[in-house]
Motif scaffolding. Sequence first.
Motif, short mmCIF file in Angstrom:
data_model
loop_
_atom_site.label_atom_id
_atom_site.label_comp_id
_atom_site.label_asym_id
_atom_site.label_seq_id
_atom_site.Cartn_x
_atom_site.Cartn_y
_atom_site.Cartn_z
N LYS A 85 82.73 23.80 13.24
CA LYS A 85 82.10 23.00 12.13
C LYS A 85 80.82 23.62 11.61
CE LYS A 85 80.25 19.26 14.92
NZ LYS A 85 80.20 17.70 15.18
N ARG A 145 78.03 25.51 9.91
CA ARG A 145 77.86 26.97 9.55
C ARG A 145 78.49 27.99 10.59
NH1 ARG A 145 73.42 28.33 8.90
NH2 ARG A 145 72.36 26.46 9.57
N GLN A 188 80.99 30.05 13.35
CA GLN A 188 82.08 30.98 13.49
C GLN A 188 82.46 31.08 14.89
OE1 GLN A 188 80.75 34.27 10.86
NE2 GLN A 188 80.67 35.43 12.75
N LEU A 200 89.14 24.10 11.60
CA LEU A 200 88.22 23.81 10.71
C LEU A 200 87.76 22.48 10.03
CD1 LEU A 200 88.77 26.86 8.39
CD2 LEU A 200 87.25 27.02 10.33
N SER A 229 84.79 21.69 8.64
CA SER A 229 83.87 21.81 7.53
C SER A 229 84.12 23.04 6.71
CB SER A 229 82.34 21.94 7.99
OG SER A 229 82.12 22.77 8.64
N PRO A 230 83.66 23.09 5.28
CA PRO A 230 84.06 24.21 4.63
C PRO A 230 83.37 25.53 4.85
CG PRO A 230 82.54 22.59 3.38
CD PRO A 230 83.29 22.02 4.49
N ASP A 231 82.34 25.43 5.44
CA ASP A 231 81.52 26.90 5.81
C ASP A 231 81.63 27.21 7.14
OD1 ASP A 231 80.08 26.51 3.05
OD2 ASP A 231 78.51 25.15 4.05
N LYS A 264 83.96 29.27 10.10
CA LYS A 264 84.92 30.23 10.03
C LYS A 264 85.39 30.62 11.11
CE LYS A 264 82.35 32.65 6.19
NZ LYS A 264 81.50 33.89 5.88
N ALA A 319 93.12 22.47 9.02
CA ALA A 319 92.04 21.44 9.31
C ALA A 319 92.99 20.27 9.83
CB ALA A 319 91.91 20.76 7.83
#
Length: 387
Positions: A293, A295, A297, A323, A325-327, A329, A353
């Motif tokens: 979550k 930023r 990865q 994942l 959160s959108p940021d 990886k 998700a």
Amino acid sequence: MVGLINNWMTQAEASLDDSKQPSWLQLKRQTAQQQLQQLDDPSRTLELWRYADVSRLSKSLNSVVAPSQSKSADSGETDLLIVLNESGYTCIGQQPEWLTIQSLVEMAAQDWQDITFDQETVVNLANTLLVQSGGLITVKTTQQPVHIKLVYDFADPEAWQYVRNHFNIAGGTKVHITEQHQTGRINAVNVYRLAAGAELIRQQDIQLNVAEQFVSYNQFDTAQNVDVVNMNHHIGGSLQHHHHVVNFNAERSKYKSGSINKSFDDNNITDIVNVNHHFKYNQSDVTHRSIAKDRSQIFNNAKAYVAVGADQTEIEQDLKNILLSPDAKIFSKPELEVYTDEVVAAHGSTIGALDDTVLFYLQSRGIDIEQSRDIMIESFEREALVC
């Protein structure tokens, strides 16, 4: 270029001529120095470091955020607690008869396990050049299962600590070893040598605050009829990089591993498993469950190599990732490299998700959204629990 190799060379100048070290260890360091001079700094061009910010290895912790206070170390359900720090190994309590512990300078040259490190594993090669603490832990034949907890607890959380642990497990012995981070930036190489009929449960519990870092190389060398269970919890930190290598050196052994990787903020976690099936009738089963979550990865990789003639091999690789959160990886890659015909193999990887349908179902039963997410995440993690 972060100049890591130059930094390692500078750090090593004093230790290369340390008269307190045995001559064989000085030779190992000198050989590592010569190898490093032929290599480049680690970078994203390397497969093992493609998805990690290598520059973090050279940054001060204070440039990220001040580390927190030491975590509590609880011996729990263990027969022996061993603390490793700048002074070496310290047993908490009486050392049992089935165990011998030797520091690096007390080890014999033949007890050191040479490992072939190359450009991909240059950070682990630096461990040989700079190794400060560790040695040989030998578990002799004992009729009862035993549990050892090894805790890393160094006084200076800012300085990198280079640790080398050799574990010799006698044949027919059942051993549970837990490796736990307490304080410090750790670069650890662990080598497990298991005699015929040995059973090992090994747990790596690395939970870091936002500034801490942990790099490990873990090698398991098995004789015949060996059973290894390797359970890993990798949570948080600035950077975690873990490489597990399994060498089946005889027939009819099993390796089963589970990893729970949880990243947040902007940390990097790498969790790589390479299993080398050199002989017939061996089994490997690798399960990863990863959650990212903010930023952060995560890089998951499981690779099985099956040599010519290693028939009746069984392989399973199951890598699943969420994942939050959108940021965030996640990079996930199961691999098979097979050079024989009679092999049973299955591998797969998914990235997605949380299931909205399941979330809605839980909420319809009166469970709020945050608790519903927690329930789903806990259920997802449990799939990777192998011990």
